[in-house]
Design an enzyme around this catalytic site. Structure first.
Site, PDB file in Angstrom:
ATOM      1  CD  GLU A 205      34.809  13.754 -98.678  1.00 39.85           C
ATOM      2  OE1 GLU A 205      35.086  13.289 -97.559  1.00 39.85           O
ATOM      3  OE2 GLU A 205      33.983  14.666 -98.855  1.00 39.85           O
ATOM      4  CE  LYS A 337      32.127  20.705 -95.865  1.00 37.38           C
ATOM      5  NZ  LYS A 337      30.867  19.946 -96.085  1.00 37.38           N
TER       6      LYS A 337
END
Length: 427
Positions: A205, A337
């Site tokens: 990330e 999400k």
């Protein structure tokens, strides 16, 4: 006319070099919507199912040709000719077509790609930016970013058990300034790590993944980076953690192997409370195992008034599970999400349910991302107030931040940046 006239699914690659699903939806007027779906590394056991081929001779079994075929055959036949502006009806058609509780037949990756591409095509047809299409004239709040600047756990190959150490710029008056703050802290941290001879390689990330001896050493180093960048921790910048505790829970204990600790639920709640006392931590995600509801309750009772306790693996963007959590007083926030649930309509329902219960909603990326920036538009379109989309490196993460810059510019004077008021349920 916004009738769907063509749908094309294809296999593309995500930021980890693994296959994922992309979909194009073409409308009668000639406009097109394109969307690509993300994929997670640490996943909740109750997430909607991402369909993978399992053919070890292609992409180590991670191909998505079956999901793509479902788009190009069954799904295409079911939604061809439907009005793209009827998102809820279209998503319900997909859910009914799949017919399973967890979208395991068609695959949540196939369904989500279509759901998102349809929305993008409909927004284009309406002549609206995507965030405005989602949220109407009330969409004007920019999100406070949770910036994952140090990676541990399943996202890195180091001795940190906690998966993400994040900074949240809250003392700024605009998203643009908040982004600058985060970037300056990121570069200050890089220099500190380099000066110590520690690794400045980045994880999935975009955060650094150095070998710190302990979680506290990591947090103290981040505080130094905040100070060196010219900001005040606790005022300009707050800290956030993603424990991803399900990843180190074994036989009823939390195993912090990096620190040589084996803790009961109560002891781990005390461990986190101690960190929150020592450091300006405003948010803790997945502080307990997804099935340890007694531990979650203890953590919520201990910290829920002063720290945002975010359920990710706990709630998996699912309104049924969220409803149960709200009724039992578990956590006070939900991580959103889109690929955990598989359609935009269900995603928006989870955000709405959270807000009505006084829970916050944090819109999130996955560790395996693409250049698709839809979640930036969702964050503003729903006035969520918070977004979690990685560190200040890797173009798959920057795509979302840059889209937010464009949205803030488009909003002009009516754009608002919530800062600390994003945590409206804390005292």
């Amino acid at each position: 006319m916004s009738a769907i006239v063509d749908i094309i699914g294809r296999e593309v690659l995500d930021s980890r070099g693994n296959p994922t699903v992309e979909c194009d939806v073409l409308l009668e007027s000639g406009v097109m919507g394109r969307a690509a779906v993300p994929s997670g590394a640490s996943t909740g056991s109750r997430e909607a199912i991402e369909l993978r081929d399992g053919d070890k001779s292609r992409y180590l079994g991670k191909g998505v040709l079956k999901a793509v075929e479902h788009i190009n055959t069954e799904i295409s036949e079911a939604i061809m000719g439907l009005d793209a502006s009827e998102q809820a009806f279209l998503d319900r058609t997909l859910i009914d077509l799949d017919g399973t509780e967890n979208k395991s037949r068609l695959g949540a990756n196939a369904m989500l790609a279509v759901s998102m591409a349809v929305a993008k095509a409909a927004a284009e047809e309406a002549g609206l930016p995507l965030y405005r299409y989602f949220g109407g004239s009330g969409a004007m709040q920019m999100p406070v970013p949770m910036m994952n600047i140090v990676n541990g756990g399943a996202h890195a190959n180091n001795s940190l058990d906690i998966q993400e150490f994040m900074v949240m710029p809250v003392g700024q008056s605009s998203f643009r300034e908040a982004l600058r703050c985060g970037a300056e802290i990121f570069h200050a941290l890089k220099k500190i790590l380099a000066d110590k001879g520690m690794s400045t390689a980045v994880g999935d990330e975009g955060g650094f993944a150095p070998n710190f001896a302990s979680n506290e050493e990591c947090l103290n180093t981040i505080l130094s980076a905040i100070e060196q960048a010219g900001y005040k921790a606790g005022e300009d910048v707050l800290l956030a953690l993603d424990c991803a505790a399900s990843e180190f829970y074994k036989d009823g204990k939390y195993h912090l192997e990096g620190e040589g600790l084996q803790l009961s639920s109560e002891d781990f709640a005390n461990y986190l409370a101690n960190l929150a006392d020592k450091f300006p931590i405003v948010s803790i995600e997945d502080g307990m195992h997804e099935s340890d509801w007694a531990g979650w309750k203890a953590l919520t009772d201990k910290l829920g008034k002063k720290v945002q306790l975010v359920g990710d693996d706990l709630f998996v963007t699912n309104t049924k599970i969220l409803k149960e959590g709200i009724e039992k007083g578990i956590a006070n926030s939900i991580l959103i999400k889109i690929n955990q649930i598989g359609t935009l309509t269900e995603t928006f329902a989870a955000i709405e349910m959270a807000k009505r219960a006084g829970y916050t909603a944090v819109i999130s990326h996955r560790s395996g991302e693409t250049e698709d920036s839809t979640i930036a538009d969702i964050a503003v379109g729903t006035n969520a107030g918070q977004i979690k989309t990685g560190s200040l490196s890797r173009s798959d993460r920057m795509a979302k931040y840059n889209q937010l810059l464009r949205i803030e510019e488009d909003l002009g004077d009516i754009a608002s940046y919530p800062g600390k008021s994003a945590f409206y349920n804390l005292r």
